[in-house]
Design an enzyme around this catalytic site. Structure first.
Site, PDB file in Angstrom:
ATOM      1  N   ASP A 201      -0.673  -0.381 -17.130  1.00  0.00           N
ATOM      2  CA  ASP A 201       0.022   0.667 -16.389  1.00  0.00           C
ATOM      3  C   ASP A 201       0.420   1.836 -17.282  1.00  0.00           C
ATOM      4  O   ASP A 201       1.412   1.763 -18.017  1.00  0.00           O
ATOM      5  CB  ASP A 201       1.276   0.044 -15.740  1.00  0.00           C
ATOM      6  CG  ASP A 201       2.041   1.049 -14.918  1.00  0.00           C
ATOM      7  OD1 ASP A 201       3.174   0.735 -14.495  1.00  0.00           O
ATOM      8  OD2 ASP A 201       1.520   2.152 -14.701  1.00  0.00           O
TER       9      ASP A 201
ATOM     10  N   SER B 161      -3.451  20.091 -14.302  1.00  0.00           N
ATOM     11  CA  SER B 161      -4.782  20.277 -13.722  1.00  0.00           C
ATOM     12  C   SER B 161      -4.952  21.763 -13.405  1.00  0.00           C
ATOM     13  O   SER B 161      -3.978  22.472 -13.152  1.00  0.00           O
ATOM     14  CB  SER B 161      -4.897  19.438 -12.437  1.00  0.00           C
ATOM     15  OG  SER B 161      -6.044  19.803 -11.685  1.00  0.00           O
TER      16      SER B 161
HETATM   17  O1  IXZ Z   1       5.896   3.507 -11.769  1.00  0.00           O
HETATM   18  C1  IXZ Z   1       4.835   3.996 -12.014  1.00  0.00           C
HETATM   19  C2  IXZ Z   1       3.795   3.188 -12.686  1.00  0.00           C
HETATM   20  N1  IXZ Z   1       3.968   1.795 -12.289  1.00  0.00           N
HETATM   21  C3  IXZ Z   1       3.442   1.587 -10.950  1.00  0.00           C
HETATM   22  C4  IXZ Z   1       3.725   0.212 -10.479  1.00  0.00           C
HETATM   23  C5  IXZ Z   1       2.945  -0.843 -10.899  1.00  0.00           C
HETATM   24  C6  IXZ Z   1       3.211  -2.106 -10.415  1.00  0.00           C
HETATM   25  C7  IXZ Z   1       4.246  -2.311  -9.520  1.00  0.00           C
HETATM   26  C8  IXZ Z   1       5.027  -1.233  -9.105  1.00  0.00           C
HETATM   27  C9  IXZ Z   1       4.758   0.037  -9.584  1.00  0.00           C
HETATM   28  N2  IXZ Z   1       4.466   5.244 -11.712  1.00  0.00           N
HETATM   29  C10 IXZ Z   1       5.335   6.098 -11.109  1.00  0.00           C
HETATM   30  S1  IXZ Z   1       5.823   7.549 -11.828  1.00  0.00           S
HETATM   31  C11 IXZ Z   1       6.842   8.012 -10.499  1.00  0.00           C
HETATM   32  C12 IXZ Z   1       6.806   7.036  -9.552  1.00  0.00           C
HETATM   33  C13 IXZ Z   1       7.526   7.175  -8.291  1.00  0.00           C
HETATM   34  C14 IXZ Z   1       6.901   6.840  -7.094  1.00  0.00           C
HETATM   35  C15 IXZ Z   1       7.606   6.993  -5.891  1.00  0.00           C
HETATM   36  C16 IXZ Z   1       8.921   7.465  -5.904  1.00  0.00           C
HETATM   37  C17 IXZ Z   1       9.527   7.786  -7.133  1.00  0.00           C
HETATM   38  C18 IXZ Z   1       8.833   7.630  -8.332  1.00  0.00           C
HETATM   39  C19 IXZ Z   1       5.963   5.938  -9.891  1.00  0.00           C
HETATM   40  C20 IXZ Z   1       5.740   4.755  -9.041  1.00  0.00           C
HETATM   41  O2  IXZ Z   1       6.669   4.113  -8.588  1.00  0.00           O
HETATM   42  N3  IXZ Z   1       4.472   4.460  -8.753  1.00  0.00           N
HETATM   43  C21 IXZ Z   1       4.116   3.391  -7.862  1.00  0.00           C
HETATM   44  C22 IXZ Z   1       4.296   3.892  -6.445  1.00  0.00           C
HETATM   45  C23 IXZ Z   1       4.886   3.076  -5.500  1.00  0.00           C
HETATM   46  C24 IXZ Z   1       5.093   3.558  -4.202  1.00  0.00           C
HETATM   47  C25 IXZ Z   1       4.733   4.862  -3.861  1.00  0.00           C
HETATM   48  C26 IXZ Z   1       4.154   5.666  -4.814  1.00  0.00           C
HETATM   49  C27 IXZ Z   1       3.914   5.206  -6.115  1.00  0.00           C
END
Ligand code: IXZ
Length: 330
Positions: free
Chosen positions: A35, A199
């Protein structure tokens, strides 16, 4: 040194991509989600609340002759989908793709939230973001990449994710047989700790490319592509019957729809995401309504180039003193 590890989608929707990781002596092999959007290496373990384990492989530190408890250290992560996990910290030998970190901080879960429990294909995460994102207290612990970078022939790892088939992550080497044309590099802003880049614009189907700066993160851990409202609306305006559904929490359309390709710019280069990658999956099994692989980033607060975008490219995560991202078509 250099190394390579195969990575496979965990299901037919490419919801996540896992890699086998060996932990301890003798080796205990867990399937972790590599990740780039977080920086904790955490695992299901013998310490995880039993009712929260559901088919995952677990790491049992007491069975490893090389495990050591990091006294007083704890960790707790929370992701955007409100999923969480937390626990204590050990160090142990960790090997990925033939490359070993002899004393890697392994964050052992004592508790995980329901969405982790229900995903039996993922035994934990191996974060490859910058150390500033690490959640360990009283002090952050280095990522696997940080621990091995000094031994790598080149301070890089690369991502070659694929739709519905195995790809690879390479460490310490850029394998030019894995991409076409040339790599285009862009600067990375490491604040607050993501692989954040700009980008150079986007194109929808055969329409003219729009040159505009789109700041986002390259995130192997996020399934979908999340971009600004204006871009997303313009895309789905070309898909008859598409709507932004409150019911399903995003843009949906008939699964039979033909979706246009989506192009994003990196410097003067262009990466084309096939429209089929944006027909992500039925909203519920068997439904004729499908959820889009391109969604609105407004509620997130940052644009995320997740797996839908990354699997259209070969990506170099360059951890040199001036971190940068290299992009190529393939
Ligand atoms: O957290 C991450 C990377 N990890 C993702 C992950 C992997 C396994 C299980 C759960 C999550 N990336 C990022 S950066 C910023 C966010 C974010 C997303 C939504 C709201 C606020 C911040 C996220 C993230 O949570 N990615 C996963 C995700 C889940 C649901 C919806 C969109 C993205």
């Amino acid at each position: 040194t250099s190394g390579s590890v195969a990575t496979s989608p965990i299901d037919s929707s490419d919801d996540a991509y896992s890699i086998p990781v060996s932990i301890g002596t003798p080796a205990q092999v867990l399937n972790l989600d590599l990740d780039t959007g977080s920086s904790d290496l955490w695992v299901f373990s013998s310490l995880t609340t039993a009712s929260e384990v559901n088919g995952q492989n677990i790491y049992t530190p007491s069975k490893s002759s090389t495990s050591k408890l990091v006294s007083g250290a704890t960790w707790k992560v929370k992701y955007g989908d409100e999923s969480t996990s937390s626990g204590v910290v050990y160090t142990d030998k960790v090997t990925v793709g033939g490359i070993t970190a002899s004393s890697q901080a392994v964050e052992v879960a004592k508790t995980v939230s329901a969405s982790f429990t229900s995903n039996s294909d993922i035994d934990g995460l191996i974060g490859m973001g910058f150390d500033s994102l690490n959640s360990a207290k009283p002090s952050a612990v280095p990522t696997f990449f940080d621990n091995i970078i000094g031994n790598l022939d080149s301070p890089v790892f690369t991502a070659d994710l694929k739709h519905n088939k195995a790809g690879s992550y390479d460490f310490g080497v850029i394998d030019s047989s894995k991409y076409t044309g040339s790599l285009t590099y862009v600067a990375v802003d490491t604040d607050p700790g993501y692989w954040k880049f700009t980008s150079s614009g986007y194109g929808i189907g055969s329409a003219a490319f729009k040159s505009t700066s789109v700041v986002g993160i390259a995130d192997t851990g996020t399934t979908l592509l999340y971009l600004d409202t204006a871009i997303v609306k313009a895309y789905y305006a070309t898909v008859s019957g598409a709507s932004n559904s409150a019911t399903y929490g995003g843009w949906v359309f008939k699964c039979s729809a033909t979706l246009p390709n989506f192009v994003f710019g990196v410097g003067s280069a262009k990466i084309t995401i096939p429209g089929s990658y944006i027909n992500y999956s039925p909203v519920t099994t068997g439904s004729s309504t499908c959820f889009g692989g391109l969604q609105d980033s407004t509620d997130i607060g940052i644009n995320i180039f997740g797996d839908v975008a990354l699997k259209a490219a070969f990506v170099v995560f360059d951890g040199s003193d001036t971190p940068r991202l290299g992009w190529a078509s393939k």
